[in-house]
Write an enzyme that holds these catalytic residues in place. Structure first.
Site, PDB file in Angstrom:
ATOM      1  N   CYS A  82     -60.156 -71.966  28.449  1.00 38.20           N
ATOM      2  CA  CYS A  82     -61.298 -72.218  27.558  1.00 38.20           C
ATOM      3  C   CYS A  82     -61.897 -70.938  26.976  1.00 38.20           C
ATOM      4  CB  CYS A  82     -62.364 -73.050  28.262  1.00 38.20           C
ATOM      5  SG  CYS A  82     -62.880 -72.469  29.876  1.00 38.20           S
ATOM      6  N   ASP A 295     -66.943 -76.782  21.574  1.00 33.62           N
ATOM      7  CA  ASP A 295     -66.427 -76.949  22.928  1.00 33.62           C
ATOM      8  C   ASP A 295     -64.903 -77.004  22.909  1.00 33.62           C
ATOM      9  OD1 ASP A 295     -65.902 -77.642  25.524  1.00 33.62           O
ATOM     10  OD2 ASP A 295     -67.194 -79.418  25.553  1.00 33.62           O
ATOM     11  N   HIS A 297     -62.987 -77.848  25.400  1.00 27.16           N
ATOM     12  CA  HIS A 297     -62.492 -78.654  26.518  1.00 27.16           C
ATOM     13  C   HIS A 297     -61.987 -80.032  26.082  1.00 27.16           C
ATOM     14  CE1 HIS A 297     -65.220 -75.665  28.373  1.00 27.16           C
ATOM     15  NE2 HIS A 297     -64.289 -75.643  29.310  1.00 27.16           N
TER      16      HIS A 297
END
Length: 413
Positions: A82, A295, A297
């Site tokens: 990430c 994000d 993820h």
């Protein structure tokens, strides 16, 4: 539970939580302005423009089914990549500003200028893409991070600094601050390329920097003549400025929050790398006391453009409602990013810092000084090592050019 099973479970869990959080709430209906990478929006009158700006940022997420890193390594970065993806996002924003401008906007099915496609190809999940997950993970080995290990913001900054030396298209100057201190003199040494004038023997090499600063400086000291008098002129390399910081011990110290907000207001802002333990995010702005972020993820399949000259780019733009988190929940390990295309922009950035960041000496996030500190080792602008690839083979030689600052690496993702 084996390590691979743990990562697979984490990836599924993260995707599930992300999918839920995207639909929990809309953007707040507030009179407070939204700040996105130096641009101000009022949600009540400029909502479409705000959302278009956010969706135009290149969005890099976990991918799966790409060629194994290093030939035998992982074929997915789910559960560990990430922060590397966030590093890709801040660098992609740098290249967008450099080639397309901050006002450029992406729209689905709309024809984009040629540099856009070229920028995107720099980040494809292939071993031969300049800033791919393969290159970043393998370069991280030189920073003490095994392939598949979580990175912190400072490690990503160091990796980007090294990889940029091999990027002959963009010729970026990447400066990563040390000891919370930015040195103006060093940045100007790094960014200025010295060429001979047309009526002299011209050095047309595309290599870095072409003519080393130290060679020119030595020439001047021996002859007593200025660069101009010696037939030289200076060209400014676009600057990516990364500032790794610790803004507290276990949590961000509230005294830094207002200064952090000011950074997002600067026209040169590239956002912030950071997040929470085991979760890295790319922060692109704020509203009130909440940070707005992209994000990484979510796990998507890798795209291989071998069969087409045009990359299917829809999955590289987040078209959902942007996510937010309270600033007080931010992990104190962060890296600020700024882009200055020319020397005038850098001088303007310095003025902003003096006016908006350094006005409260006791609460300074970082220092901006004119001269190189005498107790520091001499500053020597790095040059590209004499190797032909950007894989693990050159990690050892490239590592000699830099020093890692592990004290920033508290963040585990």
């Amino acid at each position: 539970m084996g390590e691979s099973m743990k990562r697979a479970f984490m990836a599924r869990y993260e995707n599930h939580i992300t999918a839920l959080s995207d639909y929990l709430e809309d953007l707040p209906d507030t009179d407070e302005p939204f700040w996105i990478l130096g641009r101000r929006y009022h949600i009540k009158s400029e909502r479409p423009a705000l959302l278009l700006d956010i969706s135009s940022r290149l969005w890099f997420t976990y991918r799966k089914k790409f060629s194994p890193i290093g030939g035998t390594g992982p074929s997915s970065d789910a559960g560990w990549g990430c922060m590397l993806r966030c590093g890709q996002m801040i660098l992609a924003q740098t290249l967008v500003c450099c080639h397309l401008g901050r006002e450029w906007r992406w729209e689905k099915d709309k024809r984009q200028p040629e540099p856009y496609s070229r920028i995107l190809k720099c980040f494809l999940d292939r071993k031969d893409s300049c800033y791919s997950i393969h290159q970043m993970a393998q370069m991280g080995v030189g920073e003490g991070k095994s392939v598949g290990e979580w990175f912190g913001p400072n490690t990503v900054a160091q990796v980007l600094k090294k990889l940029a030396l091999f990027d002959e298209w963009n010729t970026l100057a990447v400066y990563v601050s040390m000891d919370n201190t930015i040195v103006i003199e060093d940045i100007k040494k790094l960014c200025k390329i010295h060429h001979k004038n047309k009526n002299s023997t011209t050095d047309t090499s595309a290599q870095a920097g072409a003519f080393s600063y130290n060679h020119i400086h030595l020439h001047k000291s021996r002859t007593g003549r200025s660069h101009a008098a010696s037939g030289y002129h200076s060209i400014w390399k676009p600057l990516l400025l990364l500032v790794p910081l610790r803004l507290g011990i276990n949590h961000i110290n509230p005294v830094y929050i207002e200064s952090l907000k000011e950074c997002f207001k600067m026209p040169q802002s590239l956002g912030v790398l950071g997040g929470k333990p085991n979760n890295a995010y790319y922060f692109i702005g704020f509203v009130g006391d909440e940070l707005i972020y992209l994000d990484p993820h979510s796990t998507q399949s890798a795209i291989d453009p071998e069969s087409s000259k045009v990359v299917d780019d829809v999955s590289y733009h987040c078209q959902r409602i942007p996510q937010r988190m309270k600033i007080v929940n931010l992990d104190p390990s962060v890296a600020l990013g700024f882009f200055c295309k020319d020397e005038k922009e850098f001088d303007c950035w310095c003025s902003f810092v003096h006016k908006d960041i350094l006005k409260k000496p006791s609460f300074r996030m970082f220092e901006l000084v004119q001269k190189h500190p005498e107790h520091w080792p001499p500053f020597v602008p790095p040059t590209k090592p004499e190797v032909s690839t950007t894989g693990a083979e050159f990690v050892e030689s490239a590592d000699k050019l830099f020093e890692s600052e592990e004290e920033f690496e508290i963040l585990n993702a």
